[in-house]
Design a protein around this motif. Sequence first.
Motif: not given
Length: 82
Positions: A32-36, A39-43, A61-64, A68-72
């Motif tokens: 989850n942390a890597i995926v989040g 996504i954050l890096f891409g954004a 990012s790890a929890i969500g 979680g990344a979209l929330l951030i």
Amino acid sequence: MVVPELSTIIIALIALAVIYFFFKTFKSLIVNAIVGLVILFGANMLFGLGIAYTWLVILISAIGGALGALLIIVLHVFGIAF
């Protein structure tokens, strides 16, 4: 006596189950942390958001995960946090 051997086997099985569930949960948190973070890096690269990679961002990012990344990202765009 058979009881000490049996109790040792039961304790070992319980310890093995606890270790298995811990690593299973830990593995999903890392994924989850890597995926989040991807996504954050891409954004950050596409939109120039400037979101810093802090421990709080990694934890969310790890929890969500992706949500979680979209929330951030949403919180950062609205100026609420990050």
